[in-house]
Design a protein around this motif. Structure first.
Motif, PDB file in Angstrom:
ATOM      1  N   GLY A  89      46.517  28.809  -1.931  1.00  0.00           N
ATOM      2  CA  GLY A  89      46.051  29.297  -0.649  1.00  0.00           C
ATOM      3  C   GLY A  89      47.190  29.397   0.349  1.00  0.00           C
ATOM      4  N   ASN A  90      47.057  30.311   1.280  1.00  0.00           N
ATOM      5  CA  ASN A  90      48.064  30.440   2.328  1.00  0.00           C
ATOM      6  C   ASN A  90      47.364  30.652   3.664  1.00  0.00           C
ATOM      7  OD1 ASN A  90      47.812  33.385   2.931  1.00  0.00           O
ATOM      8  ND2 ASN A  90      48.404  33.544   0.775  1.00  0.00           N
ATOM      9  N   GLY A 140      47.506  32.989   5.805  1.00  0.00           N
ATOM     10  CA  GLY A 140      46.983  34.336   6.025  1.00  0.00           C
ATOM     11  C   GLY A 140      45.607  34.533   5.418  1.00  0.00           C
ATOM     12  N   ASP A 141      45.387  33.986   4.227  1.00  0.00           N
ATOM     13  CA  ASP A 141      44.097  34.105   3.546  1.00  0.00           C
ATOM     14  C   ASP A 141      43.137  32.988   3.920  1.00  0.00           C
ATOM     15  OD1 ASP A 141      44.962  36.355   2.213  1.00  0.00           O
ATOM     16  OD2 ASP A 141      45.546  35.266   0.406  1.00  0.00           O
ATOM     17  N   ASP A 142      43.662  31.877   4.414  1.00  0.00           N
ATOM     18  CA  ASP A 142      42.841  30.691   4.674  1.00  0.00           C
ATOM     19  C   ASP A 142      43.229  30.069   6.018  1.00  0.00           C
ATOM     20  OD1 ASP A 142      41.048  28.621   4.231  1.00  0.00           O
ATOM     21  OD2 ASP A 142      42.371  27.539   2.866  1.00  0.00           O
ATOM     22  N   PRO A 143      43.042  30.826   7.118  1.00  0.00           N
ATOM     23  CA  PRO A 143      43.546  30.337   8.411  1.00  0.00           C
ATOM     24  C   PRO A 143      42.872  29.054   8.905  1.00  0.00           C
ATOM     25  CG  PRO A 143      42.170  32.274   8.717  1.00  0.00           C
ATOM     26  CD  PRO A 143      42.375  32.109   7.238  1.00  0.00           C
ATOM     27  N   TYR A 144      41.670  28.745   8.433  1.00  0.00           N
ATOM     28  CA  TYR A 144      40.958  27.546   8.890  1.00  0.00           C
ATOM     29  C   TYR A 144      41.014  26.407   7.874  1.00  0.00           C
ATOM     30  CZ  TYR A 144      39.319  31.011  12.160  1.00  0.00           C
ATOM     31  OH  TYR A 144      39.285  32.009  13.099  1.00  0.00           O
ATOM     32  N   GLY A 145      41.742  26.603   6.777  1.00  0.00           N
ATOM     33  CA  GLY A 145      41.884  25.561   5.763  1.00  0.00           C
ATOM     34  C   GLY A 145      40.604  25.236   5.021  1.00  0.00           C
ATOM     35  N   GLU A 146      39.686  26.204   4.920  1.00  0.00           N
ATOM     36  CA  GLU A 146      38.410  25.964   4.248  1.00  0.00           C
ATOM     37  C   GLU A 146      38.463  26.200   2.739  1.00  0.00           C
ATOM     38  OE1 GLU A 146      35.542  28.319   6.355  1.00  0.00           O
ATOM     39  OE2 GLU A 146      35.686  27.077   8.133  1.00  0.00           O
ATOM     40  N   HIS A 147      39.510  26.824   2.269  1.00  0.00           N
ATOM     41  CA  HIS A 147      39.670  27.108   0.829  1.00  0.00           C
ATOM     42  C   HIS A 147      38.464  27.869   0.282  1.00  0.00           C
ATOM     43  CE1 HIS A 147      43.022  24.417   1.238  1.00  0.00           C
ATOM     44  NE2 HIS A 147      42.222  23.427   1.573  1.00  0.00           N
ATOM     45  N   ASP A 148      37.998  28.859   1.045  1.00  0.00           N
ATOM     46  CA  ASP A 148      36.813  29.617   0.637  1.00  0.00           C
ATOM     47  C   ASP A 148      37.115  31.084   0.338  1.00  0.00           C
ATOM     48  OD1 ASP A 148      37.318  30.469   3.209  1.00  0.00           O
ATOM     49  OD2 ASP A 148      35.281  30.148   3.946  1.00  0.00           O
ATOM     50  N   PHE A 149      38.390  31.443   0.261  1.00  0.00           N
ATOM     51  CA  PHE A 149      38.789  32.817  -0.040  1.00  0.00           C
ATOM     52  C   PHE A 149      40.132  32.792  -0.745  1.00  0.00           C
ATOM     53  CE2 PHE A 149      41.337  36.547   0.905  1.00  0.00           C
ATOM     54  CZ  PHE A 149      40.482  37.576   0.535  1.00  0.00           C
ATOM     55  N   GLY A 150      40.325  33.728  -1.650  1.00  0.00           N
ATOM     56  CA  GLY A 150      41.622  33.834  -2.286  1.00  0.00           C
ATOM     57  C   GLY A 150      41.808  35.159  -2.998  1.00  0.00           C
TER      58      GLY A 150
END
Length: 85
Positions: free
Chosen positions: A27-28, A30-40
Motif C-alpha cells: 500500500g502507498n 496515494g492509494d491508501d491516504p487514510y491507512g485503511e488498507h481497503d484499496f490496492g
C-alpha cells in the motif's frame, strides 16, 4: 463480488488474483491516504488488477455506521482487471 467483464470469461484466474490480493502488502499513501488498507492495485500473472473493500450494514443496503465492528458490518471485496475500469 467480482466485476463483470473479463473475469466472467476467465473464471480460472480468480484463484490466482485472490491469492495475490491476500498477499498484497504494498500500500502507498496515494492509494491508501487514510491507512485503511481497503484499496490496492497490483500485478497478478501479468494482469493489472484493482481491488477494493467496502463496509456495509448487515442488510447490505447502505454503508456501515461502525465498519470496525463485525457484528454490524459485512465486508465486500470487489476485484476487477484495471483495463475493465
Amino acid at each position: 463480488m467480482i466485476a463483470a467483464g473479463r473475469f466472467a470469461q476467465e473464471f480460472e484466474k480468480i484463484g490466482a488474483v485472490g491469492a495475490a490480493v491476500a498477499a498484497f502488502d504494498d500500500g502507498n499513501e496515494g492509494d491508501d491516504p487514510y491507512g485503511e488498507h481497503d484499496f490496492g492495485k497490483l500485478d497478478a500473472n501479468g494482469e493489472a488488477v484493482i481491488w477494493k473493500i467496502d463496509y456495509y450494514s448487515l442488510d447490505e443496503m447502505h454503508g456501515s455506521d461502525h465498519p470496525e465492528d463485525p457484528a454490524v458490518t459485512v465486508r465486500i471485496l470487489t476485484l476487477m482487471f484495471a483495463e475493465d475500469y
